[in-house]
Design an enzyme around this catalytic site. Sequence first.
Site, short mmCIF file in Angstrom:
data_model
loop_
_atom_site.label_atom_id
_atom_site.label_comp_id
_atom_site.label_asym_id
_atom_site.label_seq_id
_atom_site.Cartn_x
_atom_site.Cartn_y
_atom_site.Cartn_z
N ARG A 260 0.86 -1.18 0.00
CA ARG A 260 0.00 0.00 0.00
C ARG A 260 0.89 1.23 0.00
O ARG A 260 1.74 1.38 0.86
CB ARG A 260 -0.96 0.00 1.19
N HIS A 264 -1.87 3.31 6.54
CA HIS A 264 -2.80 2.22 6.84
C HIS A 264 -4.24 2.72 6.76
O HIS A 264 -5.09 2.10 6.12
CB HIS A 264 -2.51 1.66 8.24
N TYR A 274 7.73 3.78 10.02
CA TYR A 274 8.09 2.37 10.01
C TYR A 274 8.48 1.85 8.62
O TYR A 274 8.80 0.67 8.48
CB TYR A 274 6.95 1.52 10.58
#
Length: 362
Positions: A260, A264, A274
Amino acid sequence: MIDQTVVKKIEDMFPTYQILNENGEIVNEREMPDLTDDQLKELMKRMVYTRILDQRSISLNRQGRLGFYAPTAGQEASQLGSQFALQKEDWILPGYRDVPQLIWHGLPLYKAFLFSRGHFVGNQMEGINALPPQIIIGAQITQATGVALGLKKRGKKAVAVTYTGDGGSSQGDFYEGINFAGTFKAPVIFIVQNNRFAISTPIEKQTSSKTIAQKAIAAGIPGIQVDGMDVLAVYKAVKEARERAINGEGPTLIETLTYRYGPHTMAGDDPTRYRTEDLDKEWEKRDPLVRFRKYLETKNLWSKEEEEKVIEEAKEDIKAAIKKADETSKQKVTDLINIMFEKLPFNLIEQRDEYAKKEESE
């Protein structure tokens, strides 16, 4: 005696299935799906349309005109290639990122926007074989097994398809669902879209398995790992899994390797905390739209003019759909209570009457 080499042997049984490489070249000719030129173009149209829908939805979310939204850019091949292999009578049990599959399965676009806003009309799947997107991670997996078993008992030539992410494969529902489905040969396809980070946890910390697909072995069902940025490979894998299911051969676990590009969800996630910039650039080279566009252009099936036409069509559809969503009657507490049961219990009747008085005074 414990033989560690057995694990290695199992891992080697699950190479990544691919048909179209990053440069739009066919690398597995004998696996090419039997799709017409018009179907190939339709697949491209849907991916372009969905990419624009994602961009506009992010913008609408930032304007405060949508509520919960999980970006989909990068996962179009996994989502739409799999849905393209289904029939109208098949059931989709999606996760919250899987709204595009619902739209192409028949959900009106304005309802997708209402779902994002938390409006009950957005969860009314009328005229479409689907359940509303599941918010609880992995809960749709056991539900899909139940739906599939129901289809089997009724003698329906249809399947249930469910989606989760790599994080969902760590849930207890995942193991319960695939185990139960395998035992009863339920006609269900479990698709795990491995985008490497779930919410923020790297796949390496999610599981010690080299692949998620190999987890199928413990349930006694077939599993396959697919290049999730390759729309042709995803389509072919799901089509074959569907054929197995309707022929009484039971479920299949499909892991699609995807990515993606956005956060999120739009609820404050920051992927730069991250994910590295180098990793993002690496996966951008595998963009499913760029890859498939190159392939179609070599066959003279796609042009810049055709893509611009799809983009404008998507923008117009989105404008009309958000307007219709805006015009939908504001949700009331009494509306929610009234649709909760066929016959309301006394305590809900009392609550409804109490809220009705409040609503009248507003």
